[in-house]
Structure formats: structure tokens, C-alpha cells
Design a protein around this motif. Structure first.
Motif, PDB file in Angstrom:
ATOM      1  N   ALA A 161       0.843  -1.201   0.000  1.00  0.00           N
ATOM      2  CA  ALA A 161       0.000   0.000   0.000  1.00  0.00           C
ATOM      3  C   ALA A 161       0.875   1.247   0.000  1.00  0.00           C
ATOM      4  O   ALA A 161       0.635   2.195  -0.763  1.00  0.00           O
ATOM      5  N   SER A 162       1.893   1.234   0.822  1.00  0.00           N
ATOM      6  CA  SER A 162       2.826   2.364   0.874  1.00  0.00           C
ATOM      7  C   SER A 162       3.567   2.529  -0.451  1.00  0.00           C
ATOM      8  O   SER A 162       3.745   3.645  -0.938  1.00  0.00           O
ATOM      9  N   ALA A 163       3.977   1.421  -1.052  1.00  0.00           N
ATOM     10  CA  ALA A 163       4.726   1.470  -2.313  1.00  0.00           C
ATOM     11  C   ALA A 163       3.912   2.065  -3.462  1.00  0.00           C
ATOM     12  O   ALA A 163       4.470   2.692  -4.354  1.00  0.00           O
ATOM     13  N   VAL A 164       2.578   1.865  -3.437  1.00  0.00           N
ATOM     14  CA  VAL A 164       1.740   2.408  -4.510  1.00  0.00           C
ATOM     15  C   VAL A 164       1.103   3.738  -4.106  1.00  0.00           C
ATOM     16  O   VAL A 164       0.336   4.319  -4.874  1.00  0.00           O
ATOM     17  N   GLY A 165       1.396   4.212  -2.903  1.00  0.00           N
ATOM     18  CA  GLY A 165       0.868   5.496  -2.445  1.00  0.00           C
ATOM     19  C   GLY A 165      -0.581   5.451  -1.995  1.00  0.00           C
ATOM     20  O   GLY A 165      -1.266   6.466  -2.006  1.00  0.00           O
ATOM     21  N   ALA A 166      -1.051   4.291  -1.580  1.00  0.00           N
ATOM     22  CA  ALA A 166      -2.436   4.147  -1.143  1.00  0.00           C
ATOM     23  C   ALA A 166      -2.558   4.380   0.353  1.00  0.00           C
ATOM     24  O   ALA A 166      -1.756   3.876   1.130  1.00  0.00           O
TER      25      ALA A 166
END
Length: 179
Positions: A161-166
Motif C-alpha cells: 500500500a505504501s509502495a503504490v501510495g495508497a
């Protein structure tokens, strides 16, 4: 406000548990109850368009017919935040070159074998990925794993989630399992 959001999450879990479950669609294991739970879970995602259609890429490996059926069922459901869904079946082999706007990807069970490629595309395009197959968590391919078999089970992959900016509402993150 917290109480209202907490009641909403409980209502989602309760409504799906009470019997929205239906038989699995042919050739896969995504049910209408799974799709309802996914639609409700996406409602807690910050940054989705409000009032405009939420565009979901339905990623499949070989079963285009099942992907089209899932797309039609999803489009018939209400979307999060007074929006609707626009669903676009996309072959996994074509995902890296898919044109047009996407808000999220739903990974069909037959596409889990290409999880690494799907995750790479999701990271590059900053897309939330959702699947009903727990293998997506093992392969680090989905931000959300959502199943509604008997009761709703949601796992949030916080690293992806953090890696995709969610980012999701804090109430949602407190109510779901985190990986």
C-alpha cells in the motif's frame, strides 16, 4: 465521526455475512459477495474519485469470459462514495501496455501466476491491487486480499500500500488484518 465510520464497517461485515454470498462464477472463485466486500473496502481508500466512475482493471490470464462476467457484475453494483464502477477486462500479458486511466486492479484467480508482473505494473502506475486469492499476499501482489466466504476476511498489505501510495481511513486499518 469515529462511531459512524465504525458502524459502517460493522454494517458491511454484517450484511455480507448475512447472505449476500452466491455461488462462485464459472471457472473462478470470485463471488458476488466478494465483489460487494471489495466495493465496500474500496470506499475506505482515500483519493478515489467522488461521484465519478471508479475504473477497475480486471486482470485475467486466460479466461476472458469470466473476466467479462465479473466486469458486468461489478458495473451493476454501486461504487464507493456515491460513484459507480467502470470495469475493463485486461489480459495479464497486456497489462504493462494498457492505455487509459485505471484507479485499481482486480486480479482474477487465473492471473495469480503472473503476480510479480502485476505488482510491478501496480507499483509503476501507483495502482491499488485487490484479489480474492490469499496467494496474492504470499507473492506480495495485492494491497487488499478480500474474501467473503461465510464472513468477510480482509488483509491489508501495508508495505505494498505504501509502495503504490495508497492510504486508507484509520478506522478501516484498525478493523482489518494487516500484513
Amino acid at each position: 465521526m469515529w462511531f459512524s465510520a465504525h458502524r459502517h464497517v460493522a454494517a458491511v461485515v454484517f450484511s455480507v455475512t448475512l447472505g449476500l454470498a452466491s455461488p462462485a462464477f464459472p471457472a473462478d472463485d470470485i463471488t458476488a459477495a466478494d465483489l460487494h466486500a471489495i466495493a465496500n473496502a474500496l470506499g475506505f481508500l482515500n483519493g478515489l474519485p467522488h461521484g465519478a466512475p471508479v475504473t477497475v482493471g480486471i486482470v485475467f490470464a486466460a479466461d476472458a469470459k469470466a473476466a467479462a462476467q465479473i466486469a458486468a457484475t461489478l458495473e451493476a453494483m454501486p461504487g464507493p462514495a456515491q460513484s459507480s464502477f467502470k470495469a475493463v477486462p485486461i489480459a495479464a500479458r497486456d497489462l504493462a501496455h494498457a492505455q487509459g486511466h485505471l484507479d485499481t486492479l482486480l486480479i482474477m484467480p487465473d492471473a495469480i501466476g503472473q503476480a510479480a508482473m502485476v505488482a510491478d505494473t501496480a507499483r509503476h502506475r501507483r495502482l491499488v491491487t485487490v484479489a480474492t486469492d490469499p496467494a496474492c499476499l504470499e507473492q506480495d501482489a495485492c494491497v487488499l486480499m478480500v474474501r467473503a466466504q461465510g464472513r468477510v476476511h480482509i488483509v491489508l498489505n501495508t508495505q505494498l500500500a505504501s509502495a503504490v501510495g495508497a492510504s486508507f481511513s484509520s478506522v478501516f486499518t484498525m478493523m482489518v488484518e494487516r500484513k
